[in-house]
Enzyme design. Structure first.
Site, PDB file in Angstrom:
ATOM      1  N   GLU A  82     -10.612 -11.245 -17.430  1.00 31.49           N
ATOM      2  CA  GLU A  82     -11.922 -11.125 -17.346  1.00 31.49           C
ATOM      3  C   GLU A  82     -12.754 -12.257 -17.233  1.00 31.49           C
ATOM      4  O   GLU A  82     -12.523 -13.213 -18.180  1.00 31.49           O
ATOM      5  CB  GLU A  82     -12.413 -10.103 -18.562  1.00 31.49           C
TER       6      GLU A  82
ATOM      7  N   LYS B 125      -6.808 -17.864 -15.512  1.00 32.67           N
ATOM      8  CA  LYS B 125      -7.951 -17.626 -16.411  1.00 32.67           C
ATOM      9  C   LYS B 125      -7.959 -18.840 -17.243  1.00 32.67           C
ATOM     10  O   LYS B 125      -9.103 -19.225 -17.737  1.00 32.67           O
ATOM     11  CB  LYS B 125      -7.749 -16.426 -17.457  1.00 32.67           C
TER      12      LYS B 125
ATOM     13  N   CYS C 245     -14.211 -18.452 -26.478  1.00 35.50           N
ATOM     14  CA  CYS C 245     -12.998 -18.565 -25.122  1.00 35.50           C
ATOM     15  C   CYS C 245     -12.560 -19.659 -25.013  1.00 35.50           C
ATOM     16  O   CYS C 245     -11.544 -20.288 -24.990  1.00 35.50           O
ATOM     17  CB  CYS C 245     -13.257 -18.263 -23.932  1.00 35.50           C
TER      18      CYS C 245
END
Ligand code: UDX
Length: 445
Positions: free
Chosen positions: A144, A203, A259
């Protein structure tokens, strides 16, 4: 998942969690009580909830009924054992895989939505197949890329959707099934398909590149403060080079969020575990620069306040790691506050969306001082003017738009003199504040 439900009314989406309180909040008739604040989210939930979007604690039933299961659990940095402080803790992912393996009575497509180290799909596959059931499990990676604060917008109009899957026929079938869901609202040419390992590693790479840009401009900000250059002017000048581009060049008190740090540490750990020391050191420097930026900001406050903040009231505007979110994970504000508290400052914190309990929990989690002491030295208020009244200094930690609209003349009159503003986000009009009489210090100015 709410956006998938909104855009694909023909698909039944059930979001499950063991945490009853959290699920109850997602089911709360008052949409202002949803557990996450995110612009536009309550409208999406209002549209889909009860139609084809459901929230439940009945995890096993939902797994049993599903053709596709998204694993979207936390993968925090490990706090113990091998890889402590660097590797991703995959405990929750593994528990999910085991539960799916145990409960499943039909074929499943299992989608890695959580950010995972490269090659995790292999472990998930092994666990799924270990029950020895005569079922077909396909594991896809679908990282995502949404950013908080703009999550709904990013999901509605993603730059790209990335799906990694097995290269054999069954893998490709699974991959196409997921691509078809996104194609309900995303152009096909924005749906990229790769092998699983590329998807997993993309990612981590995307987050590492983004964080690297922030650390790069922050490194230059320190040089600007010494040399008389202005970091915003530099960002504009280099950003107009189409090879560099203008985004993600905003110098700040340091990046935060759930993150960047976690994913870079994870990338560093993976590189180390393959023996790639130079690669690991290269990326680790992004984190070191970020730590330096936070420390530099706090040190500067102490230094400018005549080398002591002991007993001095300092107002902190903003606690969230960026505007338009109530998320505080890894927020620079936490580390700046901790530093100032070590110097015995008295902090008054105002954030338009973060609750007092969260602020205290963030400080307690550091374990630097007792919980009582945190509550004695830090006051959390709902009125920014109360935070700034009679303060020696104001420190801006989050770029909330409302900070620009305050009556700074009134603030100045209420503050101790000399009155300082340390703008960790370059949101204020420094020239205007200077005219009022503030000692103003932005980042890289
Ligand atoms: C990030 C990635 O952008 C997203 O693609 C990924 O899915 C998750 O991690 P997020 O952490 O929500 O998203 O926010 P982001 O907008 O990337 O900001 C991260 C931090 O960097 C914030 O603290 C922000 O204030 C800071 N930042 C960002 C800067 O200091 N300067 C910038 O120019 C941009």
């Amino acid at each position: 998942m709410a956006v998938i439900a909104q855009k694909c009314p023909g698909i039944k989406v059930t979001v499950v969690d063991m945490n009853e309180q959290r699920i109850a909040a997602w089911n709360d008739p008052n949409l202002d009580n949803l557990p996450i604040y995110e612009p536009g989210l309550k409208e999406v939930v209002a549209e889909a909830r009860g139609r084809n979007l459901f929230f439940s604690t009945d995890v096993e039933d939902a797994i049993d009924a599903a053709e596709m299961v998204f694993i979207s659990v936390n993968t925090p940095t490990k706090t113990y054992g091998i890889g402590k402080g660097m590797a991703a803790d995959l405990k929750y992912v593994e528990l999910c895989a085991r539960q799916i393996a145990r409960v499943a009575k039909s074929d499943k497509i299992v989608v890695e939505k959580s950010t995972l180290p490269v090659r995790t799909a292999q472990s998930i596959r092994t666990i799924l197949n270990a029950e020895g059931k005569d079922l077909n499990f396909q594991v896809l990676s679908n990282p995502e890329f949404l950013a908080e604060g703009t999550a709904v917008q990013d999901l509605h109009k993603p730059d790209r959707v990335l799906i990694g899957g097995g290269q054999d026929e069954a893998g490709q079938r699974a991959l196409n099934a997921l691509a078809d869901i996104y194609a309900g609202w995303v152009d096909r040419d924005r749906i990229l398909t790769t092998n699983v390992w590329s998807s997993e590693l993309s990612k981590l790479t995307a987050n590492a590149f983004l964080a690297q840009r922030v650390s790069s401009i922050n490194a230059i900000s320190a040089l600007c403060e010494k040399s008389g250059a202005d970091v915003d002017e530099i960002a504009r000048a280099i950003g107009m080079d189409s090879r560099i581009g203008p985004k993600f060049l905003k110098s700040s008190v340091g990046f935060g969020g759930s993150c960047f740090q976690k994913d870079i540490l994870n990338l560093v750990y993976i590189a180390q575990s393959y023996g790639l020391t130079e690669v690991a050191d290269y990326w680790e420097q992004v984190i070191k620069m970020n730590d330096y930026q936070k420390r530099r900001f706090a040190e500067n406050i102490v230094q400018k306040l005549f080398n002591t903040v002991s007993g001095k009231k300092i107002a902190m505007l903003g606690w969230a790691f960026k505007k338009d979110t109530n998320d505080t994970r890894e927020s620079a504000a936490i580390y700046v506050a901790d530093y100032l508290l070590n110097e015995q400052a008295e902090l008054w914190v105002y954030d338009p969306k973060v609750k007092a309990e969260q602020i205290y929990a963030d400080l307690d989690y550091l374990n630097t001082r007792s919980e009582d002491e945190n509550r004695r030295l830090v006051k959390v208020v709902n009125d920014p003017y109360e935070a700034m009244d009679d303060a020696h200094a104001v420190a801006v930690l989050t770029e909330w738009d409302e900070f620009k609209t305050y009556d700074w003349q009134k603030v100045f009159e209420g503050m101790k003199k000399p009155a300082f503003v340390f703008d960790g986000r370059n949101v204020s009009n420094g020239r205007m504040l200077g005219t009022i009489g503030f000692h103003y210090q932005g980042i890289g100015k």
